[in-house]
Design a protein around this motif. Structure first.
Motif: not given
Length: 129
Positions: A40-43, A51-53, A74-77
Motif C-alpha cells: 500500500l505504501l508503494e502504491l 501515477a494513478g493508482k 498513520e504512515a502517510i500522516g
C-alpha cells in the motif's frame, strides 16, 4: 439487584468510521501485515508521483482490513493528502449516494440543526476551495 447503568443518546457522532467508533483510541500494533502495508505504501508513493493508482483491500470480516488501512493513514500522516472514506451500510441500501452525502456533510462542517440555507452556504464554501 444492582443498579443498571443507563445511557441517553444526545446526538450522532460525526466523522468516525465504524472501525474507529467501536475501538478504543489505543490500538495494538499491526502484526503480520508488513507485506500488505508495504504494498500500500508503494502504491501511495507511485500515486504521489503522479501515477494513478487504486488499491482494493478486501476480505472476510475481522481479518484486519480497517486496521491495515489505518496503519497506512498513520504512515502517510505528515505527507499532504486528502482522506476520503466511504463505507456501505445495510441500513442505507435504498438511499442513493448515502456514503458520498455523508462525506460531503462532514467535510463541509454541516451539523444537525443547520438550516437548508446554512447547509447550502457551507457546501458552496467547500466547493469554492
Amino acid at each position: 439487584p444492582q443498579p443498571a447503568r443507563v445511557w441517553r443518546v444526545v446526538r450522532r457522532r460525526e466523522g468516525l468510521s465504524r472501525f474507529e467508533a467501536t475501538r478504543s483510541p489505543q490500538l495494538s500494533r499491526v502484526v503480520g501485515r508488513d507485506a500488505e502495508l508495504q504494498r500500500l505504501l508503494e502504491l501511495w508513493h507511485q500515486a504521489s508521483a503522479g501515477a494513478g493508482k487504486v488499491a482494493l483491500v478486501c476480505g472476510e470480516a475481522g481479518i484486519g482490513k480497517s486496521r491495515v488501512s489505518l496503519a497506512l493513514f498513520e504512515a502517510i500522516g505528515a505527507e499532504p493528502h486528502t482522506l476520503l472514506r466511504y463505507q456501505c451500510s445495510p441500513f442505507h441500501v435504498n438511499t442513493p449516494f448515502h456514503a458520498v452525502i455523508t462525506q460531503l456533510t462532514a467535510v463541509a462542517g454541516m451539523v444537525e440543526g443547520d438550516t437548508g440555507e446554512a447547509r447550502r452556504g457551507k457546501l458552496e464554501t467547500l466547493l469554492a476551495e
